[in-house]
Scaffold this motif. Structure first.
Motif, PDB file in Angstrom:
ATOM      1  N   PRO A   1       0.871  -1.009  -0.117  1.00 51.08           N
ATOM      2  CA  PRO A   1       0.066  -0.003   0.081  1.00 51.08           C
ATOM      3  C   PRO A   1       0.897   1.295  -0.009  1.00 51.08           C
ATOM      4  O   PRO A   1       1.944   1.217  -0.138  1.00 51.08           O
ATOM      5  N   VAL A   2       0.205   2.650   0.151  1.00 47.53           N
ATOM      6  CA  VAL A   2       0.886   3.575   0.052  1.00 47.53           C
ATOM      7  C   VAL A   2       0.748   4.122   1.431  1.00 47.53           C
ATOM      8  O   VAL A   2      -0.450   4.296   1.943  1.00 47.53           O
ATOM      9  N   PHE A   3       1.662   4.797   2.286  1.00 40.22           N
ATOM     10  CA  PHE A   3       1.468   5.607   3.512  1.00 40.22           C
ATOM     11  C   PHE A   3       1.405   7.110   3.076  1.00 40.22           C
ATOM     12  O   PHE A   3       2.075   7.694   2.428  1.00 40.22           O
ATOM     13  N   ARG A   4       0.550   7.644   3.922  1.00 39.24           N
ATOM     14  CA  ARG A   4       0.666   9.045   3.676  1.00 39.24           C
ATOM     15  C   ARG A   4       0.645   9.589   5.483  1.00 39.24           C
ATOM     16  O   ARG A   4       0.080   8.776   6.342  1.00 39.24           O
ATOM     17  N   ARG A   5       1.267  10.773   5.526  1.00 42.17           N
ATOM     18  CA  ARG A   5       1.356  11.205   6.930  1.00 42.17           C
ATOM     19  C   ARG A   5       0.722  12.570   7.113  1.00 42.17           C
ATOM     20  O   ARG A   5       0.618  13.437   6.065  1.00 42.17           O
ATOM     21  N   GLY A   6       0.213  12.918   8.365  1.00 38.98           N
ATOM     22  CA  GLY A   6      -0.589  14.280   8.302  1.00 38.98           C
ATOM     23  C   GLY A   6      -0.768  14.403  10.007  1.00 38.98           C
ATOM     24  O   GLY A   6      -0.120  13.663  10.832  1.00 38.98           O
ATOM     25  N   ILE A   7      -1.693  15.074  10.194  1.00 40.34           N
ATOM     26  CA  ILE A   7      -2.066  15.588  11.802  1.00 40.34           C
ATOM     27  C   ILE A   7      -3.741  15.411  12.028  1.00 40.34           C
ATOM     28  O   ILE A   7      -4.394  15.648  10.828  1.00 40.34           O
TER      29      ILE A   7
END
Length: 319
Positions: free
Chosen positions: A161-167
């Protein structure tokens, strides 16, 4: 490296499944393990569920799921299973307004295992879902990861899969607009529905009390169900001269809407009640799905994953 030696991120990298349907929709699901033992003990086996959003499967008759399998020689094979939804036990959240559903794939996995294959996956569980005291340490602007398949993108060679980062854009302890939901500040696109949202920190970790610790913190705090969009309108200008045509588009605001993870407990509780009713009614479970191509032949379907099957249990906390 055994499953219990995997880091939190390595576990998350193996816990999702890409979903497409004959209704033209795509989304993300994740593996979830629920013990059959009422006390939550896993030694007696359990159910392997795929949890996703209800709207991902809306109007679908058939579902396509992508798995990584190992044969007896240890060779990996990325396999797509294309089956009617009726081949699995599909249970939605008891509240029809909650956009959650689970597929019981235990019998299918048993059939594959009996045929000499093993699955490369890890399953999340209730111990990944923080209680109120732990959730107090996750507030606004907390670091979060989302794992899934935005716009259907994935590593189709290695089935990753694809990882995404945020808050967190709102406090996950506070119900957004009166619903048990919260917002994240992250680029979210179609295909991310059903993606697990994990509060993740590694290294120095601050607490709400102002203290600092060191280690890894990973908690499943939600499931993405959608993204806010904004209408944009404009004109094409060539050499400073505006054309008559008007362009209209909807652009994502980078605000994802997430269902609070405690709703998963309600979904799984409802699933357990459903299974108890089926057993008490002497329900005859459907035969296992059949692979559409290749040498894999699936056998009969028990409704519960037997202990000898290759279940990878993941627990949050320090890695």
């Amino acid at each position: 490296m055994t499953p219990l030696q995997l880091t939190a991120v390595e576990r998350l990298d193996r816990c999702t499944v890409r979903i497409t349907t004959d209704a033209g929709k795509s989304g993300t699901g994740f593996f979830f393990f629920e013990p059959t033992d009422a006390a939550g003990q896993s030694e007696g086996g359990g159910y392997i569920l795929i949890i996703t959003c209800r709207h991902v499967l809306a109007n679908a008759q058939c579902v396509q799921l992508i798995f990584t399998l190992f044969d007896a020689a240890g060779n990996a094979d990325v396999v797509e299973i294309d089956e009617p939804l009726t081949s699995f036990q599909l249970v939605g959240h008891i509240d029809p307004d909650v956009d959650l559903v689970c597929l019981n794939i235990s019998g299918f996995m048993n059939g594959v295992t009996l045929d000499g294959y093993t699955f490369d996956f890890t399953a999340l569980g209730r111990d990944w879902i923080p209680g109120p005291d732990v959730l107090n340490e996750v507030g606004v602007a907390a670091n979060v990861l989302m794992v899934g398949y935005p716009d259907g993108q994935w590593d189709h060679v290695n089935n990753k899969p694809v990882f995404r980062r945020g808050i967190t854009a709102t406090n996950p302890k506070i119900s957004w607009q009166g619903r048990r939901e919260f917002l994240i500040d992250m680029a979210v696109y179609q295909g991310s529905s059903g993606s697990p949202i994990v509060a993740y920190d590694h290294g120095a970790i601050g607490t709400t009390g102002g203290q600092i610790g060191f280690g890894t913190r990973s908690w499943l705090i939600g499931i993405n169900q959608g993204v806010y969009e904004v209408d944009v309108e404009g004109q094409i200008s060539i050499n400073g001269v505006a054309e008559d045509s008007v362009i209209r588009a909807r652009l994502p605001m980078n605000l994802g809407e997430c269902i609070s993870a405690d709703r998963i407990n309600e979904l799984v509780d409802h699933f357990r009640d459903h299974m108890i009713r089926l057993v008490s009614d002497n329900y005859s479970f459907p035969s296992s799905p059949t692979r559409r191509s290749g040498p894999l032949s699936l056998l009969g379907e028990p409704s519960v994953l037997v202990p000898s099957s290759p279940v990878s249990l993941c627990s949050p906390g320090s890695s």
